[in-house]
Design a protein around this motif. Structure first.
Motif, mmCIF file in Angstrom:
data_model
loop_
_atom_site.group_PDB
_atom_site.id
_atom_site.type_symbol
_atom_site.label_atom_id
_atom_site.label_comp_id
_atom_site.label_asym_id
_atom_site.label_seq_id
_atom_site.Cartn_x
_atom_site.Cartn_y
_atom_site.Cartn_z
ATOM 1 N N GLU A 71 0.707 -1.348 0.077
ATOM 2 C CA GLU A 71 -0.172 -0.027 -0.453
ATOM 3 C C GLU A 71 0.928 1.551 -0.097
ATOM 4 N N ALA A 72 1.617 0.894 0.622
ATOM 5 C CA ALA A 72 2.716 2.561 0.561
ATOM 6 C C ALA A 72 3.041 3.349 -0.205
ATOM 7 N N VAL A 75 -0.126 4.816 -1.939
ATOM 8 C CA VAL A 75 -0.744 6.040 -0.861
ATOM 9 C C VAL A 75 0.260 7.234 -1.149
ATOM 10 N N GLU A 100 -7.473 3.443 1.945
ATOM 11 C CA GLU A 100 -6.744 2.581 3.355
ATOM 12 C C GLU A 100 -6.102 3.482 4.039
ATOM 13 N N GLY A 101 -5.478 4.139 3.207
ATOM 14 C CA GLY A 101 -4.722 5.244 3.753
ATOM 15 C C GLY A 101 -5.548 6.466 5.242
ATOM 16 N N SER A 102 -6.803 6.269 5.203
ATOM 17 C CA SER A 102 -7.191 7.264 6.281
ATOM 18 C C SER A 102 -8.635 6.460 6.116
ATOM 19 N N LYS A 103 -8.710 6.687 7.840
ATOM 20 C CA LYS A 103 -10.009 5.625 7.845
ATOM 21 C C LYS A 103 -11.230 6.622 8.166
ATOM 22 N N LEU A 147 -2.694 5.324 8.472
ATOM 23 C CA LEU A 147 -1.491 3.887 7.970
ATOM 24 C C LEU A 147 -0.629 3.744 9.344
ATOM 25 N N ALA A 177 -0.126 10.082 11.815
ATOM 26 C CA ALA A 177 -1.410 9.079 11.534
ATOM 27 C C ALA A 177 -2.216 8.960 12.438
ATOM 28 N N GLU A 282 -13.145 -1.940 7.359
ATOM 29 C CA GLU A 282 -12.016 -1.492 7.053
ATOM 30 C C GLU A 282 -11.711 -1.855 5.112
ATOM 31 N N ASN A 284 -9.276 -2.573 2.248
ATOM 32 C CA ASN A 284 -7.717 -2.409 1.903
ATOM 33 C C ASN A 284 -7.132 -1.591 0.533
#
Ligand code: AMP
Ligand code: GLY
Length: 429
Positions: A71-72, A75, A100-103, A147, A177, A282, A284
């Motif tokens: 993911e990195a 993002v 994925e990067g922000s809930k 994250l 994060a 969630e 991803n």
């Protein structure tokens, strides 16, 4: 076709194994790759944080498609920069990768598209969060917004624990994060994962899986990145899959497109199957690790590249993917001490003997060759011993038989991967 795969873990080994089986592949490059991947791809060292370096590599080597594993880089906007340079990339751009990067981003999307999820509120200050917690029922779930390597979620049983997590979060434990957090209702049910590939508007359902996050047998001990997984997840009946598609996946893809950020790549939904049906825990924006290893063992691997490329081209309607009707199960072998400080550099032998069964694949997650060419552990999660079978019991027996043949004194694994699905199998016998 020349393809560049980004990543170097077990998920990428499974992807490389599948992509390399396509009749369309010319050269498969992988950066950084690992010793297992090097058996099916050309491993290259590219600084993936330097997006121009990735673009330059692709141009120099006539790479037509880049597949991003973790993911990195997504993002960080790698997919956007590749597309801006006229290259095809499997994976969402920076804005859609916020799934994925922000809930908080995902929660707002759920509100906008009426997607079932835990009731929640977001907070930017400890005082407001604590005031809300004082009124909240227990247990309560608190999540750092960004994250946090899987560590940013607390399920607090007491007010004290909840308040402490809030203080840690705003105190900088998770860096940027933790600058805001989400407090949400605790959902009761059975967890499962659902995977689909999207091309911005079309959706191709892949399969379901369940993983084991705790390090110890009986789901005890600290959380890990995942100690094993199997596919399919028995709790995901045809009805639950249809509801997940209609109530969660389709509305997500439609809403993202409507908001001007079409989603292209794999959508990995973490679900709670509650009494009222599936609810989203969630998202991803990548394949699960080690779920992908089990999933890919069930897929017709010669078709996987076509699916990834069609998604990147916006032509998913033109491809399909065949699945083995049986079960695949993967057991993670980890280095002694994992998930804490683990022993490094210990030698691993006889993988070729262990993987002789055609229904078994051993994917490398954290290995390297030392100066003498010996295969050694190079990480916490080191091997993914994966097997197919007509039932969970059969796949599991094969996987553990292979593990018995792996000669690695300082490695360990859980001995009960698949227990929940096995219990169901036994109950229905
Ligand atoms: P997440 O990082 O959001 O996937 O959360 C990590 C884990 O915490 C999940 O896999 C669940 O086991 C658990 N979890 C997260 N949110 C909830 C919730 N609302 N209710 C119950 N368990 C949850
Ligand atoms: N196995 C969990 C994950 O990939 O996030």
């Amino acid at each position: 076709m020349n393809v560049l795969l980004i990543g170097g873990g077990g998920r990428e080994h499974a992807l490389a194994w599948a992509i390399s089986a396509s009749p369309k592949i010319s050269t498969l490059f992988c950066s950084p790759g690992n010793p297992g991947i090097s058996e099916v791809a050309t491993c290259v060292a590219i600084d993936v944080e330097d997006h121009q370096a990735v673009v330059d590599f692709c141009r120099l080597n006539a790479v037509e498609l880049v597949v991003v594993g973790p993911e990195a880089p997504l993002v960080a906007g790698l997919a956007d920069d590749l597309r801006a340079a006229g290259l095809r990339c499997f994976g969402p751009g920076k804005v859609a990768a916020q799934l994925e990067g922000s809930k908080a981003f995902t929660k707002r999307l759920c509100d906008a598209a009426n997607i079932p999820t835990a009731r929640y509120r977001t907070f930017n200050s400890a005082a407001d969060a604590k005031a809300h917690l004082a009124e909240h029922s227990l247990p309560v779930v608190i999540k750092a917004d960004g994250l946090a390597a899987g560590k940013g979620v607390a399920i607090a049983e007491t007010q004290d624990d909840a308040n402490q997590f809030v203080d840690e979060c705003f105190g900088g434990k998770f860096g940027a994060a933790g600058a805001s957090l989400v407090i949400e209702e605790f959902l009761v049910g059975e967890e499962a994962s659902f995977f689909a590939v999207c091309d911005g508007s079309n959706i191709l359902s892949l399969a379901t899986a369940q993983d084991h996050k705790r390090v110890g047998d009986g789901d005890t001990g600290p959380n890990t990145g995942g100690m094993g997984a199997y596919s399919p997840a028995p709790v995901m009946t045809d009805e639950m899959i249809a509801r997940t598609l209609n109530e969660i996946i389709r509305p997500t893809v439609d809403e993202l497109r409507k908001q001007g950020m079409p989603y292209q790549g794999v959508l990995y939904a973490g679900l709670m199957i509650t009494r009222d049906g599936p609810k989203l825990i969630e998202y991803n924006v990548r394949f699960g690790d080690p779920e992908a290893q089990a999933l890919i063992m069930r897929a017709e691997r010669s078709q996987v590249l076509d699916v990834l490329d069609a998604a990147a081209k916006g032509a998913l309607g033109e491809v399909s993917l065949d699945w083995d009707a049986g079960v695949a199960l993967t057991v993670v072998m980890a280095a002694e001490g994992y998930p804490g400080t683990h022993i490094k550099g210990t030698e691993i032998k006889s993988l070729d003997v262990a993987a002789q069964d055609p229904e078994v694949m051993i994917f490398h997650a954290g290995t390297k060759r030392d100066a003498d060419g010996r295969l050694v552990a190079n990480g916490g999660r080191v091997l993914n011993v994966t097997a197919r079978g007509s039932s969970v019991a059969e796949a599991r027996e094969r996987a553990y038989e292979a593990i018995d043949k792996v000669d690695w004194e300082r490695g360990f694994c859980r001995s009960d991967i698949g227990w929940r699905a096995m219990a169901r199998e036994q109950a229905s016998d």
